[in-house]
Write a protein that holds these residues in place. Structure first.
Motif, PDB file in Angstrom:
ATOM      1  N   SER A  50       0.822  -1.213   0.000  1.00 15.20           N
ATOM      2  CA  SER A  50       0.000   0.000   0.000  1.00 15.20           C
ATOM      3  C   SER A  50       0.856   1.264   0.000  1.00 15.20           C
ATOM      4  O   SER A  50       0.407   2.320  -0.444  1.00 15.20           O
ATOM      5  CB  SER A  50      -0.945   0.008   1.196  1.00 15.20           C
ATOM      6  OG  SER A  50      -0.233   0.176   2.402  1.00 15.20           O
ATOM      7  N   TRP A  88       1.248   3.450  -3.304  1.00 12.63           N
ATOM      8  CA  TRP A  88       0.212   4.330  -3.844  1.00 12.63           C
ATOM      9  C   TRP A  88       0.457   5.747  -3.352  1.00 12.63           C
ATOM     10  O   TRP A  88      -0.216   6.267  -2.494  1.00 12.63           O
ATOM     11  CB  TRP A  88      -1.177   3.847  -3.411  1.00 12.63           C
ATOM     12  CG  TRP A  88      -1.784   2.904  -4.388  1.00 12.63           C
ATOM     13  CD1 TRP A  88      -2.588   3.229  -5.429  1.00 12.63           C
ATOM     14  CD2 TRP A  88      -1.651   1.484  -4.407  1.00 12.63           C
ATOM     15  NE1 TRP A  88      -2.957   2.097  -6.103  1.00 12.63           N
ATOM     16  CE2 TRP A  88      -2.401   1.016  -5.500  1.00 12.63           C
ATOM     17  CE3 TRP A  88      -0.955   0.563  -3.624  1.00 12.63           C
ATOM     18  CZ2 TRP A  88      -2.485  -0.326  -5.827  1.00 12.63           C
ATOM     19  CZ3 TRP A  88      -1.040  -0.767  -3.943  1.00 12.63           C
ATOM     20  CH2 TRP A  88      -1.793  -1.211  -5.032  1.00 12.63           C
ATOM     21  N   SER A 146      -0.427   4.220  -9.440  1.00 14.80           N
ATOM     22  CA  SER A 146      -1.235   2.995  -9.314  1.00 14.80           C
ATOM     23  C   SER A 146      -0.364   1.813  -9.715  1.00 14.80           C
ATOM     24  O   SER A 146      -0.394   1.379 -10.862  1.00 14.80           O
ATOM     25  CB  SER A 146      -2.474   3.066 -10.207  1.00 14.80           C
ATOM     26  OG  SER A 146      -3.318   4.092  -9.790  1.00 14.80           O
ATOM     27  N   SER A 159      -4.755   2.637   1.357  1.00 16.22           N
ATOM     28  CA  SER A 159      -4.679   3.512   0.188  1.00 16.22           C
ATOM     29  C   SER A 159      -6.025   3.981  -0.332  1.00 16.22           C
ATOM     30  O   SER A 159      -6.088   4.893  -1.153  1.00 16.22           O
ATOM     31  CB  SER A 159      -3.953   2.779  -0.947  1.00 16.22           C
ATOM     32  OG  SER A 159      -4.779   1.741  -1.448  1.00 16.22           O
ATOM     33  N   VAL A 188      -7.789   2.174  -2.253  1.00 15.15           N
ATOM     34  CA  VAL A 188      -7.950   1.510  -3.549  1.00 15.15           C
ATOM     35  C   VAL A 188      -8.295   0.041  -3.317  1.00 15.15           C
ATOM     36  O   VAL A 188      -7.539  -0.686  -2.670  1.00 15.15           O
ATOM     37  CB  VAL A 188      -6.645   1.608  -4.378  1.00 15.15           C
ATOM     38  CG1 VAL A 188      -6.783   0.830  -5.679  1.00 15.15           C
ATOM     39  CG2 VAL A 188      -6.300   3.063  -4.655  1.00 15.15           C
TER      40      VAL A 188
END
Length: 194
Positions: A47, A50, A55, A83, A85
């Motif tokens: 993580s 990021w 990405s 993150s 994401v």
């Protein structure tokens, strides 16, 4: 045989059979407590990549065996928490560990190096060359899509990928340590992130 595109590789976290140096193969052994912790730590480590809008991983493709899939889930969740994401996660049966046949559940021993060299195949065991073809095909499918994939799978399977990369084959890969695989002009470079 392996497409020259970068990818991440994550071997599953520790199982009780790993701790006892037993060959697992297709036997579906779950993560132990250490393995679950390792999977979360791997996700936390990943993580950190990021930053500044980067990405670094587009999706996760996992072996469907429990020890790999649970590692992928834990890493996916840790990345999402840190993150924001949430990576798409899918499985590919061709990422399953080699079938070791009669050697599953047995100690890793003198049979392993001759198996890699193609000099001996235990009863019911997949050949190393067959594993290399299967593993390369699965990774190539992942690499044909946009973005950099993370493959979550197994130790012997990664030895087969090392063979496909023209790297020394019989190198043990640590449990749940993210590895960035980069095809440079001078050959593949593998970088571990702990």
């Amino acid at each position: 045989m392996l497409l020259r595109r970068p990818f991440w590789y994550l071997r599953h976290g520790q199982t009780d059979w790993n701790a006892q140096n037993l060959s697992q193969g297709r036997t579906d052994i779950p993560l132990n407590a250490t393995g679950r912790e390792q999977a979360v730590k791997a996700g936390d480590s990943l993580s950190r990549h990021w930053r500044d809008g980067a990405s670094p991983i587009a999706r996760v493709i996992s072996s469907p065996l429990t020890r790999a899939y649970d590692t992928a889930l834990a890493a996916q969740e840790a990345i999402a928490v840190s993150s924001g994401v949430t990576l798409p996660l899918s499985t590919d049966r061709d990422l399953e560990e080699v079938c070791f046949g009669v050697m599953e559940g047995e100690p890793m021993g003198d049979w392993y190096d001759p198996w890699i060299a193609g000099e001996f195949t235990p009863e019911g065991c997949e050949t190393f060359e067959g594993l290399k073809t299967r593993a390369s095909g699965a990774v190539n499918r992942a690499l044909e899509q946009d973005g950099i994939p993370m493959i979550v799978a197994h130790g012997a399977l990664f030895r087969a990928l090392r063979a496909a990369m023209d790297l020394p084959i019989n190198v043990r890969l640590a449990n749940a340590v993210p590895l960035y695989c980069d095809p440079t002009e001078n050959g593949w470079v593998l970088t571990a992130y702990e």
